[in-house]
Motif scaffolding. Structure first.
Motif, mmCIF file in Angstrom:
data_model
loop_
_atom_site.group_PDB
_atom_site.id
_atom_site.type_symbol
_atom_site.label_atom_id
_atom_site.label_comp_id
_atom_site.label_asym_id
_atom_site.label_seq_id
_atom_site.Cartn_x
_atom_site.Cartn_y
_atom_site.Cartn_z
ATOM 1 N N UNK A 97 0.823 -1.207 0.000
ATOM 2 C CA UNK A 97 0.000 0.000 0.000
ATOM 3 C C UNK A 97 0.858 1.258 0.000
ATOM 4 N N UNK A 98 1.997 1.193 0.647
ATOM 5 C CA UNK A 98 2.869 2.353 0.775
ATOM 6 C C UNK A 98 3.571 2.693 -0.536
ATOM 7 N N UNK A 99 4.002 1.673 -1.282
ATOM 8 C CA UNK A 99 4.860 1.925 -2.438
ATOM 9 C C UNK A 99 4.152 1.820 -3.787
ATOM 10 N N UNK A 100 2.990 1.199 -3.854
ATOM 11 C CA UNK A 100 2.306 1.022 -5.136
ATOM 12 C C UNK A 100 1.071 1.909 -5.198
ATOM 13 N N UNK A 101 0.928 2.660 -6.285
ATOM 14 C CA UNK A 101 -0.219 3.549 -6.436
ATOM 15 C C UNK A 101 -0.959 3.351 -7.757
ATOM 16 N N UNK A 102 -0.337 2.763 -8.748
ATOM 17 C CA UNK A 102 -0.983 2.523 -10.037
ATOM 18 C C UNK A 102 -1.758 1.212 -9.998
ATOM 19 N N UNK A 103 -2.996 1.236 -10.456
ATOM 20 C CA UNK A 103 -3.848 0.052 -10.378
ATOM 21 C C UNK A 103 -3.257 -1.097 -11.175
ATOM 22 N N UNK A 104 -2.641 -0.811 -12.315
ATOM 23 C CA UNK A 104 -2.091 -1.889 -13.144
ATOM 24 C C UNK A 104 -0.923 -2.601 -12.465
ATOM 25 N N UNK A 105 -0.370 -2.005 -11.387
ATOM 26 C CA UNK A 105 0.715 -2.635 -10.642
ATOM 27 C C UNK A 105 0.247 -3.238 -9.318
ATOM 28 N N UNK A 106 -1.039 -3.162 -9.042
ATOM 29 C CA UNK A 106 -1.557 -3.641 -7.764
ATOM 30 C C UNK A 106 -1.329 -5.138 -7.582
#
Length: 277
Positions: free
Chosen positions: A215-224
């Motif tokens: 949650x801290x480092x990923x913000x793009x949905x395609x990288x979730x």
């Protein structure tokens, strides 16, 4: 008479009720994943009407993203995490367990002290560092730490296992002209396989469940990852609890498969590592 001939029957009869109590949440979870929202409040485990569409609709989260993407992202990240954790823990553990160098005891003590350092203390400095390097919103902050020994606990586990291996094997290999590297790859590495399997399993399970770092480092949905994708069900205006429970049930399947496939080596590694020294 039967109890005397088969003493294990008595033990199984005693453990059976406790096993059912422990498994009840799992049964409820499976049943709830096949219900609609209205049925979740009913005091029954199995739904009145089985709704398999919870799995199909939940998997196709939107017209743009499906859980195929999220599972692929997570499994790719796990591959590198496990690879880095196992390889580097083995190498660092071999260095502390067998090689002689200056201040070895001091550095090993420092390593053990890092196990007492709360994770919350390092979160902010690490985030600032990765942000300045432009690595936020990538998998590198989640993967890179596993390529530095995999963590103090894993290094300690491997060191304890190596210390239980007779040094006569090393000396015999040296007499045959084997170098330090050859001794590691040809002698030590095959013998510490149970410990490395344990490291791999723990790395997989802990990083799979590390929701906070993702949650801290990923913000793009395609990288979730899968964990972050499950959170998106909560962000909807109307929460589809059946679909959420169905996808959350599928999210634990890889962890269960990994554990049961490697269970034999896992138990062996845990049982033998603790008593060797």
């Amino acid at each position: 008479m039967i109890m005397r001939r088969f003493p294990s029957i008595k033990s199984h009869l005693i453990l059976l009720p406790f096993s059912l109590i422990m498994l009840y949440p799992v049964f409820w979870w499976i049943g709830a994943s096949l219900k609609n929202t209205a049925e979740l409040g009913l005091p029954t485990i199995w739904p009145q009407v089985v709704r398999w569409e919870n799995y199909t609709k939940g998997w196709v989260f939107s017209s743009e993203y499906t859980f195929t993407t999220f599972f692929a992202n997570t499994l790719l990240m796990e591959f590198w995490n496990v690879l880095g954790g196992v390889v580097t823990a083995a190498l660092v553990g071999y260095g502390f367990g067998r090689l002689q160098f200056k201040l070895r005891g001091f550095w090993f003590s420092i390593l053990l002290l890092t196990m007492m350092l709360p994770h919350q203390v390092t979160v902010v400095p690490q985030y600032i560092m990765y942000n300045k390097l432009g690595l936020v919103n990538s998998y590198i902050p989640l993967i890179l730490p596993h390529f530095f020994g995999g963590g103090a606990f894993f290094i300690f586990l491997v060191v304890q296992f190596i210390r239980g291996i007779p040094k006569d094997l090393d000396e015999a290999a040296q007499m045959d002209g084997a170098s330090v590297y050859k001794i590691f790859f040809m002698v030590i590495a095959p013998l510490i396989k149970p410990a490395l399997v344990t490291v791999g399993i723990f790395t997989f399970l802990w990083s799979w469940d590390d929701f906070f770092s993702q949650l801290l480092y990923l913000s793009s949905i395609e990288k979730f990852t899968v964990g972050l994708a499950l959170r998106m069900f909560i962000d909807q205006f109307e929460i589809q609890w059946g679909q959420l429970l169905a996808m959350s049930l599928l999210s634990v399947v890889p962890s269960a498969i990994v554990f049961f496939v490697a269970q034999k080596h896992f138990v062996e590694g845990i049982a033998t590592t603790g008593i060797k020294g």
